[in-house]
Motif scaffolding. Structure first.
Motif, PDB file in Angstrom:
ATOM      1  N   GLU A   1     105.640  58.178  83.952  1.00 14.59           N
ATOM      2  CA  GLU A   1     104.925  59.008  84.946  1.00 14.59           C
ATOM      3  C   GLU A   1     103.585  59.501  84.396  1.00 14.59           C
TER       4      GLU A   1
ATOM      5  N   THR B   1     100.201  58.835  86.200  1.00 10.38           N
ATOM      6  CA  THR B   1      99.250  59.921  86.491  1.00 10.38           C
ATOM      7  C   THR B   1      97.858  59.556  85.995  1.00 10.38           C
TER       8      THR B   1
ATOM      9  N   GLY C   1      96.894  61.826  81.105  1.00  8.35           N
ATOM     10  CA  GLY C   1      98.019  61.746  82.036  1.00  8.35           C
ATOM     11  C   GLY C   1      99.138  62.705  81.661  1.00  8.35           C
TER      12      GLY C   1
ATOM     13  N   LEU D   1     100.430  65.962  83.936  1.00  8.52           N
ATOM     14  CA  LEU D   1     101.696  65.527  84.540  1.00  8.52           C
ATOM     15  C   LEU D   1     102.269  66.630  85.431  1.00  8.52           C
TER      16      LEU D   1
END
Lengths: 438, 314
Positions: free
Chosen positions: A334, A338, A356, A360
């Motif tokens: 994730e 991102t 990222g 997050l």
């Protein structure tokens, strides 16, 4: 002469095929993630489900979704044996692999994490030490390249004290109680001590600190001291064989197991195996569900094992540490996703993935989309807070499986966060780091 | 002021505690004795091989692991316990044969250090092969040995610990008889004294080595059962060899009774140190204290308590 020639040829063939077999072919649109694993050595029973969890989640993302927004994940394992020196060697070996180098590194060892922290900023490889490593790294102003969300050892220790307070009928009842901390005599094991000491002053409980030397095969002296001190609660920061022996010894001195709580590295399936029925009632902290009945698990069975549950079970599927690594791998994926939203759907550099990680935001909705609703809690990382102070939950062994037996328990942030900032400031001073403005 | 506090921690507080709580002290001593027997079980394997061949077998810990892995592996395959035990003993005999055939035979009359290095290699081989064969997961080992705790006059005792101590005592008795009153035992001792002289009088060196490594494998199996039942069978079993080293230093490398007495002294010594002198250094001292204790003995008896005094002209 002929024999030597044959041996040389044989060696060359083995060498060449070995290289072909172990070196992944990385193309420009592939995101490389190094995997520091320990499938051998004294900590292998804990390391195997961890390694399998990472491998399965990344494979599932590749097989189900074709990678992260079309960018395939590639990974390579390097065996550390949970040895700090080997871990650093593995990091050095893998950090430049892939078209953009290592996206991020999950050391899965507090000792290795400590060694990699100074290297991370130089190499621009972010470290994700999920729930382990250096707690002070929670202060993102000082530790720009290190992330330890969703929660840390200090937060965990404070949440444990809050849990004890709940069980004892309120914080005021902590006064006069005796709490023992049985800990692995290492950087990892000692992490919780400052928090437990600070809270001891705040709430007035007596703290007994008992160190156990590596590997922890023999702990009679420790448990004799527990028998004499008669603590109301025992908290354990153990790892590997130390956990198994401690649980067995606790049962053998008839310590009430429902007052014996391990940290989240002391509550795996392997930990309760040797004590068998004696482990019944033993508790441990965690930050995810111990069960494997979530949609994400179904996807792993379908896309990684072709529906073969028995094969999956042989690969640690559904075990506590396997589930934890699913959470860890999800965070990594994730974070990359991102970062892709900002930098584009391509293979990203470590610096881009760091962005990222810092931005997050995994919401309840996102967890639901990923088939993890209720599996773990949402996380929102920020520039200054790389930990997020996530809550813990208590699981208990019923003799055959782990069950959740508490609500989510929040850490005592007003105590922990100032300690984190103080420790981070000291680290910054020692290392000449100018804290960022967040 | 600090010196007084330090002296208190060293000389006063521990003694006050011991005399204030004598029952607890007795429990510490008994616990140390029972743990000591467990150390002795591991040390015995070292002694047997050293006594018969002059080889310090670094692989003894790995043999403990290998034997336990095989036993649990056979049980997991569905064999009854008695058959699994028998099969494991056969495996350890085959292992002894292979060690003699492929390792020792080629190293006869080599320097001791070369034999020692070979056993280091054997350690890694056994660890790796054992785990490749049976896996690295923690495996429970339940042979039905009782494991309940009970109190006697305020002392908490555990049935398993007593069983382990009893097994250790029987094993030592059998080995002592074997060494002193059997032909093979005498041959073993002859080989230990002088390889070439033993061969000259017709003692088959290769056979003796197979026998002694087999017996060491059997002792390793017993140690593996006792330790494996406590922690589960897993890689760290091979690390208990480190616990046997101070026992050997203390008891002497060539003495079976030395391994037992050394184990008991180390067991009791480290428990007392950990519990009563822990505040002095913050705890977790028992691992290295065992070595301190052993080295302290060496100052007075370099050959260990029961070791043979070797006088060589230089």
């Amino acid at each position: 002469m002929l024999r030597n020639l044959i041996l040389m040829l044989l060696g060359a063939v083995i060498g060449i095929t070995g290289v072909v077999a172990t070196t992944p072919v990385v193309e420009a649109d592939e995101q490389f993630i190094p995997m520091l694993v320990y499938r051998t050595g004294p900590y292998a029973p804990s390391g195997i489900p961890v390694a399998n969890g990472f491998r399965d989640y990344y494979t599932m993302i590749n097989n189900r979704d074709g990678g992260i927004n079309g960018v395939k994940i590639t990974f390579e394992e390097c065996e550390t044996e949970y040895n700090t020196k080997l871990g650093v060697e593995c990091y050095e070996k893998l950090k430049n692999k892939g078209s953009t180098g290592a996206s991020l590194v999950n050391p899965f060892s507090t000792g290795i994490t400590y060694q990699l922290i100074p290297k991370a900023s130089v190499d621009e490889v972010p470290i994700l030490s999920m729930g382990y490593g250096r707690t002070a790294a929670a202060d993102g102003r000082v530790f720009k390249w290190v992330f330890n969300f969703p929660t840390t050892y200090w937060s965990q220790a404070s949440a444990f004290i809050r849990y004890v307070a709940q069980q004892e009928g309120g914080e005021k009842n902590l006064k006069g109680k005796k709490i023992a901390h049985v800990y692995h005599n290492s950087a990892y094991g000692k992490e919780a001590n400052p928090t437990l000491q600070a809270l001891s002053k705040k709430y007035g409980y007596e703290l007994v600190l008992l160190a156990v030397d590596h590997p922890g095969q023999e702990q009679k002296a420790t448990w004799l001291q527990i028998r004499r001190a008669k603590p109301d609660w025992v908290f354990m920061s153990g790892w590997g064989v130390m956990n198994q022996v401690a649980i067995k010894e606790a049962a053998s001195i008839r310590y009430p197991m429902d007052h014996f709580v391990g940290n989240w590295w002391s509550g795996s399936d392997a930990d309760v195996v040797p004590a068998a029925a004696g482990a019944k009632g033993y508790k441990s902290a965690t930050f995810h569900s111990p069960t494997s009945d979530y949609p994400v698990h179904s996807d792993i069975i379908k896309h990684v094992y072709g529906g073969d549950m028995s094969k999956a079970k042989k690969n640690s599927f559904g075990e506590v540490l396997y589930n934890r690594t699913i959470v860890n791998a999800m965070f990594a994926v994730e974070a990359i996703r991102t970062a892709q939203a900002k930098y584009g759907n391509r293979a990203l550099t470590g610096a881009e993935v760091r962005w990222g990680l810092e931005n997050l935001n995994i919401t309840e909705n996102r967890l639901k989309e990923m088939g993890m609703e209720g599996f773990t809690k949402p996380v929102k990382v920020s520039c200054s807070d790389h930990e997020t102070g996530g809550p813990i939950i208590i699981q208990q062994w019923d003799g055959s499986k782990w069950n959740i037996v508490s609500d989510w328990v929040s850490p005592i942030r007003e105590v922990v966060r100032p300690m984190v900032e103080k420790a981070a400031a000291a680290y910054a001073t020692e290392n000449g780091i100018k804290p960022r403005s967040c | 002021m600090e010196i007084i506090s330090f002296l208190n921690l060293v000389f006063v507080n521990p003694l006050v505690e011991i005399f204030s709580y004598p029952i607890f002290f007795a429990e510490v001593v008994i616990s140390g004795l029972l743990t000591g027997v467990m150390y002795s079980l591991v040390a015995l394997g070292f002694v047997l091989i050293f006594k018969a061949s002059g080889v310090f077998n670094f692989a003894q810990g790995a043999m403990v692991l290998f034997a336990a892995l095989n036993l649990v592996g056979f049980i997991e395959q569905g064999f009854p316990i008695w058959l699994a035990l028998l099969l494991t003993i056969i495996v350890m005999i085959i292992l002894a044969f292979l060690i003699e055939r492929f390792m020792l035979r080629h190293l006869i009359n080599q320097e001791d250090i070369i034999l020692f290095m070979a056993t280091i290699g054997l350690t890694f081989l056994l660890q790796g092969f054992g785990e490749t064969l049976w896996g690295s997961n923690v495996k429970p080992l339940d042979l039905g040995i009782p494991n309940q705790s009970f109190e006697v006059a305020g002392l908490l005792l555990n049935e398993f610990d007593l069983f382990a101590a009893g097994s250790g005592a029987i094993l030592v008795g059998v080995l002592a008889v074997f060494f002193h009153y059997t032909r093979i035992g005498r041959a073993l001792r002859a080989v230990a004294d002088d390889h070439q002289a033993a061969m000259a009088v017709g003692i088959p060196l290769k056979t003796i080595w197979i026998i002694v490594w087999s017996v060491a494998g059997f002792v390793g199996l017993v140690a593996g059962i006792m330790w494996g039942a406590k922690s589960g069978v897993q890689f760290s079993l091979s690390l208990i060899a480190l616990k046997a080293l101070p026992v050997l230093i203390l008891g002497g490398f060539t003495s079976v009774p030395g391994a037992i007495v050394g184990g008991l002294i180390i067991g009791v010594g480290e428990k007392i140190a950990e519990i009563y002198w822990r505040p002095l250094v913050g705890g977790a001292i028992e691992n290295w204290f065992a070595y301190v204790l052993a080295l302290a003995f060496l100052l007075f008896r370099p050959q260990g308590l029961f070791g043979e005094r070797i006088i060589e002209r230089v």
